[in-house]
Design a protein around this motif. Structure first.
Motif, PDB file in Angstrom:
ATOM      1  N   ASP A   1     -12.238 -11.866  -7.580  1.00  0.00           N
ATOM      2  CA  ASP A   1     -11.783 -10.545  -8.017  1.00  0.00           C
ATOM      3  C   ASP A   1     -10.878  -9.991  -6.921  1.00  0.00           C
ATOM      4  O   ASP A   1     -11.343  -9.620  -5.853  1.00  0.00           O
ATOM      5  CB  ASP A   1     -12.989  -9.635  -8.220  1.00  0.00           C
ATOM      6  CG  ASP A   1     -12.587  -8.191  -8.422  1.00  0.00           C
ATOM      7  OD1 ASP A   1     -11.372  -7.915  -8.497  1.00  0.00           O
ATOM      8  OD2 ASP A   1     -13.492  -7.343  -8.500  1.00  0.00           O
TER       9      ASP A   1
ATOM     10  N   GLY B   1      -9.600  -7.385  -6.222  1.00  0.00           N
ATOM     11  CA  GLY B   1      -9.697  -5.977  -5.861  1.00  0.00           C
ATOM     12  C   GLY B   1      -9.915  -5.728  -4.377  1.00  0.00           C
ATOM     13  O   GLY B   1      -9.387  -4.776  -3.814  1.00  0.00           O
ATOM     14  N   TYR B   2     -10.679  -6.595  -3.745  1.00  0.00           N
ATOM     15  CA  TYR B   2     -11.030  -6.331  -2.346  1.00  0.00           C
ATOM     16  C   TYR B   2      -9.836  -6.389  -1.409  1.00  0.00           C
ATOM     17  O   TYR B   2      -9.904  -5.901  -0.287  1.00  0.00           O
ATOM     18  CB  TYR B   2     -12.138  -7.275  -1.868  1.00  0.00           C
ATOM     19  CG  TYR B   2     -11.737  -8.722  -1.675  1.00  0.00           C
ATOM     20  CD1 TYR B   2     -11.455  -9.206  -0.403  1.00  0.00           C
ATOM     21  CD2 TYR B   2     -11.654  -9.613  -2.744  1.00  0.00           C
ATOM     22  CE1 TYR B   2     -11.127 -10.536  -0.213  1.00  0.00           C
ATOM     23  CE2 TYR B   2     -11.327 -10.933  -2.564  1.00  0.00           C
ATOM     24  CZ  TYR B   2     -11.059 -11.395  -1.306  1.00  0.00           C
ATOM     25  OH  TYR B   2     -10.721 -12.710  -1.106  1.00  0.00           O
TER      26      TYR B   2
ATOM     27  N   PHE C   1       0.809  -1.213   0.000  1.00  0.00           N
ATOM     28  CA  PHE C   1       0.000   0.000   0.000  1.00  0.00           C
ATOM     29  C   PHE C   1       0.849   1.273   0.000  1.00  0.00           C
ATOM     30  O   PHE C   1       0.546   2.218  -0.709  1.00  0.00           O
ATOM     31  CB  PHE C   1      -0.922  -0.002   1.221  1.00  0.00           C
ATOM     32  CG  PHE C   1      -1.831   1.168   1.282  1.00  0.00           C
ATOM     33  CD1 PHE C   1      -2.792   1.373   0.289  1.00  0.00           C
ATOM     34  CD2 PHE C   1      -1.743   2.085   2.311  1.00  0.00           C
ATOM     35  CE1 PHE C   1      -3.636   2.468   0.340  1.00  0.00           C
ATOM     36  CE2 PHE C   1      -2.592   3.177   2.358  1.00  0.00           C
ATOM     37  CZ  PHE C   1      -3.539   3.369   1.376  1.00  0.00           C
TER      38      PHE C   1
ATOM     39  N   MET D   1     -14.833 -16.989  -9.419  1.00  0.00           N
ATOM     40  CA  MET D   1     -15.274 -15.595  -9.519  1.00  0.00           C
ATOM     41  C   MET D   1     -14.485 -14.743  -8.529  1.00  0.00           C
ATOM     42  O   MET D   1     -15.051 -13.933  -7.792  1.00  0.00           O
ATOM     43  CB  MET D   1     -16.773 -15.491  -9.254  1.00  0.00           C
ATOM     44  CG  MET D   1     -17.625 -16.166 -10.309  1.00  0.00           C
ATOM     45  SD  MET D   1     -19.392 -16.053  -9.987  1.00  0.00           S
ATOM     46  CE  MET D   1     -19.559 -17.169  -8.586  1.00  0.00           C
TER      47      MET D   1
ATOM     48  N   GLN E   1     -13.721  -9.833   5.397  1.00  0.00           N
ATOM     49  CA  GLN E   1     -14.885 -10.311   6.132  1.00  0.00           C
ATOM     50  C   GLN E   1     -16.138 -10.240   5.271  1.00  0.00           C
ATOM     51  O   GLN E   1     -16.918 -11.199   5.195  1.00  0.00           O
ATOM     52  CB  GLN E   1     -15.062  -9.433   7.379  1.00  0.00           C
ATOM     53  CG  GLN E   1     -15.879 -10.072   8.442  1.00  0.00           C
ATOM     54  CD  GLN E   1     -15.039 -11.009   9.290  1.00  0.00           C
ATOM     55  OE1 GLN E   1     -13.965 -11.462   8.898  1.00  0.00           O
ATOM     56  NE2 GLN E   1     -15.539 -11.309  10.467  1.00  0.00           N
ATOM     57  N   ARG E   2     -16.324  -9.114   4.572  1.00  0.00           N
ATOM     58  CA  ARG E   2     -17.481  -8.977   3.680  1.00  0.00           C
ATOM     59  C   ARG E   2     -17.440 -10.024   2.585  1.00  0.00           C
ATOM     60  O   ARG E   2     -18.449 -10.630   2.241  1.00  0.00           O
ATOM     61  CB  ARG E   2     -17.480  -7.588   3.030  1.00  0.00           C
ATOM     62  CG  ARG E   2     -17.988  -6.476   3.911  1.00  0.00           C
ATOM     63  CD  ARG E   2     -18.217  -5.215   3.082  1.00  0.00           C
ATOM     64  NE  ARG E   2     -17.001  -4.693   2.483  1.00  0.00           N
ATOM     65  CZ  ARG E   2     -16.224  -3.778   3.035  1.00  0.00           C
ATOM     66  NH1 ARG E   2     -16.532  -3.287   4.229  1.00  0.00           N
ATOM     67  NH2 ARG E   2     -15.141  -3.352   2.425  1.00  0.00           N
ATOM     68  N   GLU E   3     -16.255 -10.247   2.050  1.00  0.00           N
ATOM     69  CA  GLU E   3     -16.128 -11.202   0.959  1.00  0.00           C
ATOM     70  C   GLU E   3     -16.484 -12.608   1.426  1.00  0.00           C
ATOM     71  O   GLU E   3     -17.041 -13.405   0.669  1.00  0.00           O
ATOM     72  CB  GLU E   3     -14.704 -11.164   0.410  1.00  0.00           C
ATOM     73  CG  GLU E   3     -14.534 -11.810  -0.938  1.00  0.00           C
ATOM     74  CD  GLU E   3     -15.356 -11.159  -2.040  1.00  0.00           C
ATOM     75  OE1 GLU E   3     -15.499  -9.925  -2.039  1.00  0.00           O
ATOM     76  OE2 GLU E   3     -15.869 -11.906  -2.895  1.00  0.00           O
TER      77      GLU E   3
ATOM     78  N   ALA F   1     -11.695  -5.757   6.959  1.00  0.00           N
ATOM     79  CA  ALA F   1     -13.148  -5.666   6.870  1.00  0.00           C
ATOM     80  C   ALA F   1     -13.633  -6.149   5.506  1.00  0.00           C
ATOM     81  O   ALA F   1     -14.662  -6.819   5.394  1.00  0.00           O
ATOM     82  CB  ALA F   1     -13.609  -4.233   7.122  1.00  0.00           C
TER      83      ALA F   1
ATOM     84  N   GLU G   1      -9.080  -1.744   6.963  1.00  0.00           N
ATOM     85  CA  GLU G   1     -10.086  -1.755   5.902  1.00  0.00           C
ATOM     86  C   GLU G   1     -10.025  -3.054   5.100  1.00  0.00           C
ATOM     87  O   GLU G   1     -11.057  -3.641   4.754  1.00  0.00           O
ATOM     88  CB  GLU G   1      -9.887  -0.544   4.977  1.00  0.00           C
ATOM     89  CG  GLU G   1     -10.596  -0.635   3.649  1.00  0.00           C
ATOM     90  CD  GLU G   1     -12.101  -0.626   3.789  1.00  0.00           C
ATOM     91  OE1 GLU G   1     -12.777  -0.949   2.803  1.00  0.00           O
ATOM     92  OE2 GLU G   1     -12.622  -0.334   4.894  1.00  0.00           O
TER      93      GLU G   1
ATOM     94  N   HIS H   1      -7.027  -4.940  -2.106  1.00  0.00           N
ATOM     95  CA  HIS H   1      -6.344  -3.652  -2.266  1.00  0.00           C
ATOM     96  C   HIS H   1      -4.831  -3.800  -2.292  1.00  0.00           C
ATOM     97  O   HIS H   1      -4.111  -3.129  -1.560  1.00  0.00           O
ATOM     98  CB  HIS H   1      -6.733  -2.698  -1.144  1.00  0.00           C
ATOM     99  CG  HIS H   1      -8.172  -2.349  -1.131  1.00  0.00           C
ATOM    100  ND1 HIS H   1      -8.788  -1.627  -2.127  1.00  0.00           N
ATOM    101  CD2 HIS H   1      -9.157  -2.649  -0.250  1.00  0.00           C
ATOM    102  CE1 HIS H   1     -10.063  -1.482  -1.861  1.00  0.00           C
ATOM    103  NE2 HIS H   1     -10.321  -2.104  -0.730  1.00  0.00           N
TER     104      HIS H   1
ATOM    105  N   ALA I   1      -4.745   2.047   9.044  1.00  0.00           N
ATOM    106  CA  ALA I   1      -6.149   2.174   8.645  1.00  0.00           C
ATOM    107  C   ALA I   1      -6.416   1.314   7.414  1.00  0.00           C
ATOM    108  O   ALA I   1      -7.462   0.660   7.318  1.00  0.00           O
ATOM    109  CB  ALA I   1      -6.492   3.632   8.356  1.00  0.00           C
ATOM    110  N   TRP I   2      -5.460   1.308   6.487  1.00  0.00           N
ATOM    111  CA  TRP I   2      -5.620   0.500   5.291  1.00  0.00           C
ATOM    112  C   TRP I   2      -5.756  -0.974   5.644  1.00  0.00           C
ATOM    113  O   TRP I   2      -6.647  -1.669   5.176  1.00  0.00           O
ATOM    114  CB  TRP I   2      -4.425   0.709   4.364  1.00  0.00           C
ATOM    115  CG  TRP I   2      -4.322  -0.309   3.268  1.00  0.00           C
ATOM    116  CD1 TRP I   2      -5.064  -0.361   2.128  1.00  0.00           C
ATOM    117  CD2 TRP I   2      -3.434  -1.429   3.228  1.00  0.00           C
ATOM    118  NE1 TRP I   2      -4.690  -1.438   1.369  1.00  0.00           N
ATOM    119  CE2 TRP I   2      -3.691  -2.121   2.010  1.00  0.00           C
ATOM    120  CE3 TRP I   2      -2.442  -1.917   4.070  1.00  0.00           C
ATOM    121  CZ2 TRP I   2      -2.995  -3.265   1.651  1.00  0.00           C
ATOM    122  CZ3 TRP I   2      -1.756  -3.058   3.709  1.00  0.00           C
ATOM    123  CH2 TRP I   2      -2.027  -3.720   2.516  1.00  0.00           C
TER     124      TRP I   2
ATOM    125  N   GLU J   1      -1.997   0.918  -4.379  1.00  0.00           N
ATOM    126  CA  GLU J   1      -2.820   2.087  -4.668  1.00  0.00           C
ATOM    127  C   GLU J   1      -2.350   3.308  -3.906  1.00  0.00           C
ATOM    128  O   GLU J   1      -2.731   4.420  -4.191  1.00  0.00           O
ATOM    129  CB  GLU J   1      -4.274   1.804  -4.285  1.00  0.00           C
ATOM    130  CG  GLU J   1      -4.874   0.663  -5.068  1.00  0.00           C
ATOM    131  CD  GLU J   1      -6.171   0.206  -4.439  1.00  0.00           C
ATOM    132  OE1 GLU J   1      -6.976   1.087  -4.106  1.00  0.00           O
ATOM    133  OE2 GLU J   1      -6.366  -1.001  -4.260  1.00  0.00           O
TER     134      GLU J   1
END
Lengths: 249, 249
Positions: B229, B231-232, B12, B227, B136-138, B133, B130, B234, B126-127, B238
């Motif tokens: 991805d 991206g989550y 990051f 499926m 966890q959502r994934e 989290a 995030e 990070h 913080a990154w 970035e």
DNA sequence: CGCCCTGTTGAGTTTTATCAATATTGGTGG
DNA sequence: CCACCAATATTGATAAAACTCAACAGGGCG
């Protein structure tokens, strides 16, 4: 009635007058409203800053390439739609409304200032963020380990409890505007199966679900079969040591 | 080799020399080791402060009254076992080791001081929070929307990617010390079904899983059917705008 | 050698999804 | 108030997915 953020925080701290006023002011600053079933993010019309639901239900969700959608979180009144960290970077999942929703838009700088001046508010924010994470973990448990019926029962228990925490539920009833299709996308079930599970719960006398109102005749019974342990919501006024009024008088 | 926390943060930000040194110092301070399959919390022998995995695999999990266990998160090297918020309150889920694990124990005050003096470190923290989290959502998406095979494929992709982020994976292979029973508790499947799903992936030539080593002959193919991805997570560097060396020279 | 942990296999059952049709509801305009 | 529409809920039949139970194989280790 206070705003839902203050009401929610009361489950953890007891603020001073000044703090209540500051919070009320923070939340009243900028508002915006969206209709039901509208996408809000990540790229859509979502203003900068933190966002709090004041009225109505929103959700976080992700759509897979095969078209299926999973709702990953419900945002009820008082809930933050995007936390501080998410603001720093583009989020890779979406936010949308379920009903019509009134949001408060909080500027990061205002929140920071408040946190700096009122440590109890800062702690309350950290608490809310922890509760949010705990809910997320509980959803993983729910999806992974519970059968469809207990899963549904658990979700209904959670919704009732969370609404109760912001004074939007009475003894054994609350609003429940989700359609069966919404419930299906929330719990990883087909809509048809959701229907059957609801009937099962109904005929067992565990719930009454009509229109947009959920009634739970016997909360303990429902919690029992759902294996619902409310501890993860941390609503037990555990922040007693954070009572602004305990030194008063 | 750098410590895994620095390695992870490099996905990051690009730290300055001074920052690297500070981080290394922070992580080296206090360490402790636990054997495999040991419970660490909430009440068990878990010292105060933040905890980071330096070596080995740990996990968060919750045991239901019916005895079933759900692993809600994997803690790989470089991962924080309990974040700041959790420290403030008793957590209602457990932490345990899967393999033998070396932890670093960070005092909150040391972390705070570092955050204050080095804003880039603060942002990196913080990154990381995030990303946690987002994972966890994934998992909610994974449990809710994917069938057993794609689900397993997704988990393996995630593990490989996360290990890759801390330089613990090569091109198409990495360590994978989880037993089939562990995988079952992670993905909400029975151990028998995990076995069959693994065989399916194997005979499709998508994975080679022997001993504690996972090999993925064709990463794109596995990601396709999962499926997945990335991206989550990070990991795309970035935080370029957070490069400490971009003004140098 | 014998034991325990892990992985494997087969048979039979339960749970949940899918498809398709039909009812009900709430809201809208006439 | 009624007729109509779209969204939501319900039902039945069938298929697919996943679970359970039970047995057995292999490997590491005392």
């Amino acid at each position: 009635m206070l705003n839902p953020v203050s009401r929610k925080f009361r489950n953890f701290v007891r603020f001073s007058e000044a703090e209540e006023v500051e919070l009320e002011h923070l939340v009243s600053a900028r508002r915006f409203v969206r209709g039901p079933r509208v996408e809000l993010g990540p790229r859509a019309a979502l203003p900068d800053g933190l966002h709090v639901v004041l009225e109505g239900w929103a959700c976080h969700y992700k759509v897979l390439p095969n078209g299926r959608r999973q709702i990953t979180a419900l945002c009820l009144p008082g809930d933050f739609c995007m936390d501080r960290a998410s603001v720093l970077r583009q989020v890779c999942h979406s936010v949308g409304t379920l009903t019509a929703v009134t949001f408060a838009q909080l500027s990061l700088s205002a929140v920071d200032e408040l946190s700096a001046n009122y440590p109890r508010i800062s702690t309350a924010l950290a608490w809310q963020s922890e509760v949010q994470a705990a809910v997320q973990r509980e959803w993983v448990v729910n999806l992974g380990q519970r059968g469809a019926t207990e899963r549904m029962a658990h979700l209904l228990c959670e919704i009732h409890m969370r609404l109760w925490m912001v004074d939007l539920a009475e003894h054994g009833s609350c609003e429940m505007p989700l359609t069966q299709a919404d419930l299906a996308e929330t719990m990883g079930l087909s809509a048809v199966h959701v229907n059957r599970v609801l009937q099962e719960l109904r005929s067992a006398g565990l719930i009454v679900l009509r229109g947009r109102t959920l009634t739970i005749p016997n909360l303990d019974a429902l919690r029992e079969i759902a294996m619902f342990d409310p501890g993860y919501l941390h609503a037990e006024r555990e922040g007693r040591h954070l009572d602004a009024n305990e030194w008063a008088a």
